[in-house]
Write a protein that holds these residues in place. Structure first.
Motif, PDB file in Angstrom:
ATOM      1  N   ASP A 225       0.841  -1.202   0.000  1.00 28.81           N
ATOM      2  CA  ASP A 225       0.000   0.000   0.000  1.00 28.81           C
ATOM      3  C   ASP A 225       0.877   1.253   0.000  1.00 28.81           C
ATOM      4  O   ASP A 225       0.586   2.228  -0.701  1.00 28.81           O
ATOM      5  CB  ASP A 225      -1.009  -0.007   1.164  1.00 28.81           C
ATOM      6  CG  ASP A 225      -0.402  -0.389   2.506  1.00 28.81           C
ATOM      7  OD1 ASP A 225       0.650  -1.058   2.547  1.00 28.81           O
ATOM      8  OD2 ASP A 225      -0.989  -0.013   3.541  1.00 28.81           O
TER       9      ASP A 225
ATOM     10  N   ASP B 249      -7.138  -1.459   0.464  1.00 29.33           N
ATOM     11  CA  ASP B 249      -5.973  -0.908   1.161  1.00 29.33           C
ATOM     12  C   ASP B 249      -5.063  -0.206   0.148  1.00 29.33           C
ATOM     13  O   ASP B 249      -4.682   0.964   0.315  1.00 29.33           O
ATOM     14  CB  ASP B 249      -5.235  -2.066   1.854  1.00 29.33           C
ATOM     15  CG  ASP B 249      -4.119  -1.602   2.765  1.00 29.33           C
ATOM     16  OD1 ASP B 249      -3.984  -0.380   2.978  1.00 29.33           O
ATOM     17  OD2 ASP B 249      -3.369  -2.461   3.266  1.00 29.33           O
ATOM     18  N   ASP B 253      -5.013   4.063  -0.388  1.00 30.88           N
ATOM     19  CA  ASP B 253      -3.753   4.757  -0.099  1.00 30.88           C
ATOM     20  C   ASP B 253      -3.235   5.476  -1.343  1.00 30.88           C
ATOM     21  O   ASP B 253      -2.789   6.626  -1.272  1.00 30.88           O
ATOM     22  CB  ASP B 253      -2.713   3.773   0.438  1.00 30.88           C
ATOM     23  CG  ASP B 253      -2.930   3.459   1.917  1.00 30.88           C
ATOM     24  OD1 ASP B 253      -3.591   4.269   2.595  1.00 30.88           O
ATOM     25  OD2 ASP B 253      -2.434   2.430   2.400  1.00 30.88           O
TER      26      ASP B 253
HETATM   27 MG    MG Z   1      -2.797   1.027   4.045  1.00 32.68          MG
END
Ligand code: MG
Ligand code: MG
Lengths: 358, 358
Positions: A225, B249, B253
């Motif tokens: 991420d 996720d 981000d």
């Molecule tokens: Mg994250």
């Protein structure tokens, strides 16, 4: 000892772009005494039309015998939905990858400073960008078992897939990344999700072990991420990124868009013997096929990767890449990368200009 | 009937930013006759210091009784490595998420036109951006079993994780996305990898079924690698994105970085009763805590989300967001979003300005 290069045009704009890349290869072959020998074969839709299979037996034999393969592109509307899945043009690509065990996918994200304005990012963030993403291509969650959709005891359905990597699979893709980094900026960033996923805990461990064999290369780790963020915020921090099949799919596609010019991006798929399959990242663009307007530079850059990674000719690769930069400096542009004040050229004019600049 | 709002400051800059958000909430409570009642409790490092647990029993009782929870931030160096993992400040956050079954994580990616220059993307691509990413937070590969590292018969180790979703898990997160879209741009893009992963084949099927219940919302599907590209190339095409835990996720981000101002981004986590936990996307910034210089706008924007998603007060939410835009128009900036020609203000001055603009 001579090296055997198999050249396959494929479908769509394949023949036009391969023609220019081959001109370039033949010229560096002379200039640098590389002793390359060229053969030809068919792969994809036209191969199916002629031989009844997108990866014909004759192609298979030549592919196995080759040191490296340069390929154009595959597919077009004339084959859409016409045949069973395993006979479609794209199936030929899957077949050759699996036949040659091409487990390492190398996807550069490069932005020539001359083209930085075309990026969705601010030019200063991407001008001169040169990342190499090394993606594991034959394992991980795209291939892992068990997988499927099952019915639970309470009657509702549940879908499931398995992400799985063994030490040897991780080690062999890691080696490709470290060896590539030795030929470049000497940094490897391994991308995982080791704070949550055990499969990547093992991934990280193996990368740490492997790093001991490459003391000249700096290894760092990053969560996926965060990597997706860092590619947007500060892409130039990266040299080589190595990661699994799924994360590599996502990050290499994201990175390709940062560059702003998909018509410039090469790719390679390697096996353990460094035998490699080289092709542009873009598709077969059937809508502009045969018009001599396609951009041959991604294919020419793929030929440069082939020189570097499969043919042991790094200096010749540098020469080709410098020639590409040179023609951009001259202001020559195909339609897809055209901008104001530049000179629009055809596919073959672009190829000729690169040959002249070698 | 009165609504019960639990306010928790947390650690670091938490107290300062919560103070400003509460001022704003109290003012809209008066203006719009919302009948909000406020209680307080502790969560995180200071809760551990006082009660011996980052999610004390007293907090648990108040949290369960609340209609919505507004939270500041958690953690700081004074607690690093001092306690067992389950007593760390961050564990309090995991505890409350699991205790309240907060399965839906809502992460907006917003770029006010006034701040578009701070984005790594060209301003025209992000000015006015307003995406809502709905991420499933309690299932998928981060929680799936079986998982671990095993030794194979040949002696080498293998890591494995399981990505798994049942129809009911997919349906409940889908509902959150469709209902959110009804309050916004009426478009849902469901992100999967249904061309390769069976778990997302089921995901896509359930989304298609669910769409029939929301004829006013347009549903599209996109592969995750393409979504990672489209966020960079053309982020404004999206309204609501719904996806699983891992993809959510990565994409949320990535999207947060596009905006260029993480100090402006709120977040929410909801359960099936629309009870919600609201907090800024940024961290506790212990380095600037207590200096009255932190940006309170992400927390104020989180309060706006709370009004919209848990308190049924969409008009009040609009009013708060308009006030935030108004203070930006006035040129007021905290240090993190400061640029030339603007007026630098403190945390409390920014909060006062938003209250005045309501
Ligand atoms: Mg994250
Ligand atoms: Mg892809």
């Amino acid at each position: 000892m001579s090296k055997n290069v198999l050249v396959m045009e494929g479908d769509g704009i394949g023949p036009e772009i391969i023609r220019e890349a081959r001109k370039v290869l033949e010229r560096v072959n002379e200039l640098d005494n590389l002793d390359l020998e060229f053969t030809e074969a068919m792969l994809g839709g036209r191969a199916y039309d002629k031989h009844g299979h997108p990866y014909p037996e004759e192609t298979r034999e030549k592919a196995r015998a080759a040191d490296a393969i340069l390929f154009g592109s595959v597919g077009g509307p004339q084959w859409d939905g016409k045949t069973e899945r395993h006979l479609r043009p794209e199936a030929g690509l899957l077949d050759i990858r699996s036949d040659l065990d091409l487990f390492a996918n190398l996807r550069p994200a490069i932005t020539f400073a001359q083209l930085a304005d075309a990026s969705p990012l601010k030019p200063e963030l991407v001008a001169g960008l040169d990342i190499l993403i090394v993606r594991e291509l034959t394992g991980g969650i795209y291939f892992g078992e068990p997988r499927g959709i099952r019915t639970l005891e309470n009657g509702e359905r549940q879908g499931y897939n398995t992400d799985v990597y063994s030490e040897s699979e991780i080690r062999r893709i890691g080696k490709v990344a470290f060896e590539a980094a030795q030929k470049r900026g000497k940094k490897v960033c391994s991308v995982d999700k080791a704070n949550v996923m055990e499969v990547t805990v093992l991934w990280r461990e193996v990368m740490d072990e492997l790093a001991k064999d490459y003391p000249d290369v700096e290894l760092t780790h990053m969560y996926v991420d965060n990597a997706a963020m860092q590619l947007v915020v500060n892409p130039k921090q990266f040299d080589v990124i190595v990661t699994g099949n799924l994360f590599g799919d996502i990050l290499s596609d994201e990175a390709s868009m940062l560059t702003g010019s998909i018509g410039m991006l090469p790719s390679a798929s390697l096996n353990e013997g460094n035998q490699g399959f080289y092709e542009p990242s873009h598709g077969s663009a059937p809508d502009i096929a045969g018009q001599n307007i396609a951009n041959p530079l991604a294919t020419i850059m793929s030929a440069a990767m082939m020189l570097r990674y499969s043919l042991g000719a790094g200096a010749a690769a540098d020469r080709v890449e410098a020639a590409v930069s040179n023609v951009l400096d001259q202001g020559l542009r195909t339609g897809d990368i055209m901008s104001e004040g530049m000179t629009k050229v055809s596919t073959s004019e672009m190829g000729d200009a690169v040959v002249a600049a070698l």
